[in-house]
Design a protein around this motif. Structure first.
Motif, PDB file in Angstrom:
ATOM      1  N   ASP A 123       0.812  -1.217   0.000  1.00 35.85           N
ATOM      2  CA  ASP A 123       0.000   0.000   0.000  1.00 35.85           C
ATOM      3  C   ASP A 123       0.848   1.270   0.000  1.00 35.85           C
ATOM      4  O   ASP A 123       0.344   2.368  -0.205  1.00 35.85           O
ATOM      5  N   THR A 124       2.174   1.127   0.237  1.00 39.49           N
ATOM      6  CA  THR A 124       3.074   2.279   0.151  1.00 39.49           C
ATOM      7  C   THR A 124       3.064   2.875  -1.249  1.00 39.49           C
ATOM      8  O   THR A 124       3.268   4.082  -1.428  1.00 39.49           O
ATOM      9  N   PHE A 125       2.800   2.056  -2.251  1.00 38.90           N
ATOM     10  CA  PHE A 125       2.932   2.483  -3.642  1.00 38.90           C
ATOM     11  C   PHE A 125       1.588   2.759  -4.309  1.00 38.90           C
ATOM     12  O   PHE A 125       1.499   2.809  -5.526  1.00 38.90           O
ATOM     13  N   ASP A 126       0.536   2.932  -3.508  1.00 41.38           N
ATOM     14  CA  ASP A 126      -0.805   3.186  -4.056  1.00 41.38           C
ATOM     15  C   ASP A 126      -0.971   4.656  -4.428  1.00 41.38           C
ATOM     16  O   ASP A 126      -1.578   5.452  -3.715  1.00 41.38           O
ATOM     17  N   GLY A 127      -0.374   5.052  -5.530  1.00 40.58           N
ATOM     18  CA  GLY A 127      -0.586   6.388  -6.065  1.00 40.58           C
ATOM     19  C   GLY A 127       0.210   7.501  -5.413  1.00 40.58           C
ATOM     20  O   GLY A 127       0.091   8.659  -5.825  1.00 40.58           O
ATOM     21  N   SER A 128       1.024   7.216  -4.427  1.00 39.43           N
ATOM     22  CA  SER A 128       1.791   8.269  -3.761  1.00 39.43           C
ATOM     23  C   SER A 128       3.240   8.231  -4.228  1.00 39.43           C
ATOM     24  O   SER A 128       3.739   7.210  -4.710  1.00 39.43           O
ATOM     25  N   ASP A 129       3.943   9.355  -4.077  1.00 42.98           N
ATOM     26  CA  ASP A 129       5.349   9.423  -4.447  1.00 42.98           C
ATOM     27  C   ASP A 129       6.182   8.560  -3.503  1.00 42.98           C
ATOM     28  O   ASP A 129       5.911   8.484  -2.308  1.00 42.98           O
ATOM     29  N   VAL A 130       7.197   7.919  -4.051  1.00 43.57           N
ATOM     30  CA  VAL A 130       8.123   7.117  -3.245  1.00 43.57           C
ATOM     31  C   VAL A 130       9.233   8.033  -2.764  1.00 43.57           C
ATOM     32  O   VAL A 130       9.977   8.593  -3.570  1.00 43.57           O
ATOM     33  N   THR A 131       9.339   8.224  -1.450  1.00 43.19           N
ATOM     34  CA  THR A 131      10.260   9.227  -0.892  1.00 43.19           C
ATOM     35  C   THR A 131      11.428   8.616  -0.129  1.00 43.19           C
ATOM     36  O   THR A 131      12.283   9.348   0.371  1.00 43.19           O
ATOM     37  N   THR A 132      11.467   7.285   0.017  1.00 37.28           N
ATOM     38  CA  THR A 132      12.606   6.644   0.674  1.00 37.28           C
ATOM     39  C   THR A 132      13.158   5.560  -0.252  1.00 37.28           C
ATOM     40  O   THR A 132      12.495   5.142  -1.202  1.00 37.28           O
ATOM     41  N   SER A 133      14.391   5.098   0.048  1.00 39.46           N
ATOM     42  CA  SER A 133      15.033   4.115  -0.821  1.00 39.46           C
ATOM     43  C   SER A 133      15.789   3.090   0.007  1.00 39.46           C
ATOM     44  O   SER A 133      16.202   3.359   1.135  1.00 39.46           O
ATOM     45  N   ASN A 134      15.983   1.901  -0.567  1.00 34.65           N
ATOM     46  CA  ASN A 134      16.826   0.871   0.035  1.00 34.65           C
ATOM     47  C   ASN A 134      18.149   0.715  -0.691  1.00 34.65           C
ATOM     48  O   ASN A 134      19.163   0.412  -0.078  1.00 34.65           O
TER      49      ASN A 134
END
Length: 334
Positions: free
Chosen positions: A262-273
Motif C-alpha cells: 500500500d506504500t505504492f498506491d498512487g503516492s510518491d516514493v520518498t525513501t530508498s533501500n
C-alpha cells in the motif's frame, strides 16, 4: 562487509564453512571491477563462533562486527517504523553536535548530528551522494565514530550515490555521521532497537526469492521498466524479513524501494533501500514488514532486481540484537 581492490566483477557470500555442491545461488555483496563497496549482512555462526567468506573473483574482503544476535546478555528487539527521513544534508545542511547547522554537505573529517526522537539505537538506511572524492562514512553514537574508529558503513567514489543499511548507535551526544571526505548524506530510519517490544530474529542459510533475469511466479518478462511495482511472496510466516537487495543492469541512475504494497498506491516514493548509477550492480540489506509473507518491490529506473532472504523477523523474542562498538575482525589486506 566490505570488498576492495577487485580484479573484476563478482560477489561475496557469508556462509557456513562446510563443503558445497554446485554453484552458489545467493550473494551478500556484489561488486564491479576495481570497486570498493560495503553492505550490511546477517550470518549464522557455527559452534566455534565462525563463518566463512567466499569470493567469486579475486578481491580483498573486510568484516566489521556491529552486533550479535542471540539470547545472551541484554538483547534488544527490532521495532519497525514507517520509513522516515531523519536528515538530508542537501536540504537540511550539516549540523555538528551541540552546534548550529551550516548549509551544504558534511565537511571532510567531520561529524554530523542525526536528529532522533529518543535514546534508542536505530536501524537506518544511510546514503552518500556527490562526494568530493573517494571516502568512507561511519554511523553510530557520536562518541564512537571519527578518525580513530576502525570501521566503515559506506564506501564511496566521488560524485556517485551509494547506500548501506546501518546500525546507528546512540550515546550522550546522540547519534552522528562521520565523513572522511566532503559529501552529502541522507539517513532514512527503518526502525528502532527496543528492550521491551519488537521482533526477534531467526537465522538460517540465505535463499533467493526473486531474480527478474529469470522467469518465475513473481516476474516473467523483460527487464522491469521504470516505475514497476512487483508483488513478492517471500514464502515465510514471520511478520518481517532481512532481505539482501541487488540491482543490476540499470538503464539510468535511480533507486529501489521494498515496502508494504500500500506504500505504492498512487503516492510518491520518498525513501530508498538501494541507490545506483546507470550500469551499476550494487547490493544493500533491508529490513521489511511482511503481510502474510508478501511485500512489494519498486524500481525507479529500468533495472533487474535480485532478492535473497538472509533472516526472518519473528514475534518470538528469543534471539535479540546486542549492538557493540564496531569492531574489525577480518581484513585480508593485513
Amino acid at each position: 562487509l566490505t570488498v576492495t581492490e577487485t580484479d573484476g566483477p563478482g560477489f561475496l557470500t557469508l556462509e557456513d564453512c562446510g563443503p558445497r555442491e554446485g554453484d552458489r545461488e545467493t550473494s551478500a555483496l556484489t561488486f564491479a571491477d576495481r570497486d570498493t563497496v560495503a553492505a550490511m549482512a546477517v550470518v549464522p555462526l557455527d559452534d566455534d563462533g565462525r563463518f566463512c567468506v567466499y569470493r567469486s573473483t579475486a578481491a580483498h574482503s573486510i568484516v566489521d562486527v556491529l552486533g550479535y544476535i542471540g539470547p545472551d546478555g541484554e538483547p534488544l528487539w527490532f521495532e519497525p517504523t514507517v520509513p522516515n527521513r531523519l536528515t538530508d544534508t542537501r536540504t537540511d545542511g550539516a549540523c555538528a553536535p551541540l552546534q548550529e547547522c551550516r548549509t551544504g554537505p558534511v565537511p571532510d573529517q567531520s561529524i554530523h548530528a542525526v536528529p532522533v526522537a529518543d535514546e534508542r539505537p536505530r536501524i537506518a538506511n544511510l546514503a552518500v551522494v556527490n562526494g568530493s572524492e573517494p571516502g568512507v562514512v561511519q554511523a553510530g553514537a557520536c562518541d564512537d565514530i571519527g578518525d580513530d574508529a576502525l570501521f566503515s558503513n559506506v564506501n564511496y567514489l566521488d560524485e556517485n550515490a551509494r547506500s548501506n543499511l546501518a546500525l546507528v548507535g546512540n550515546g550522550d551526544l546522540g547519534s552522528c555521521i562521520y565523513a572522511l571526505t566532503e559529501t552529502h548524506v541522507v539517513v532514512d530510519e527503518l526502525g528502532a532497537l527496543d528492550p521491551e517490544t519488537g521482533y526477534g530474529w531467526h537465522l538460517d542459510q540465505p535463499r533467493r526469492v526473486l531474480d527478474t533475469r529469470e522467469c518465475a511466479a513473481a516476474w516473467c518478462d523483460e527487464r522491469p521498466p521504470a516505475g514497476t511495482v512487483i508483488e513478492l511472496d517471500v514464502d515465510i510466516e514471520a511478520p518481517g524479513a532481512a532481505l539482501a537487495i541487488t540491482v543490476t543492469q540499470p538503464a539510468a541512475a535511480g533507486f529501489v524501494t521494498v515496502a508494504p504494497c500500500d506504500t505504492f498506491d498512487g503516492s510518491d516514493v520518498t525513501t530508498s533501500n538501494v541507490n545506483h548509477l546507470a550500469g551499476e550492480t550494487v547490493t544493500n540489506l533491508a529490513l521489511v514488514d511482511l503481510d502474510k509473507g508478501r511485500t512489494c518491490v519498486y524500481t525507479m529506473a529500468d533495472a533487474h532486481v535480485v532478492i535473497d532472504v538472509q533472516a526472518e523477523l519473528t514475534a518470538d523474542r528469543t534471539n535479540g540484537l546486542t549492538p557493540i562498538e564496531p569492531t574489525r575482525v577480518h581484513d585480508s589486506r593485513t
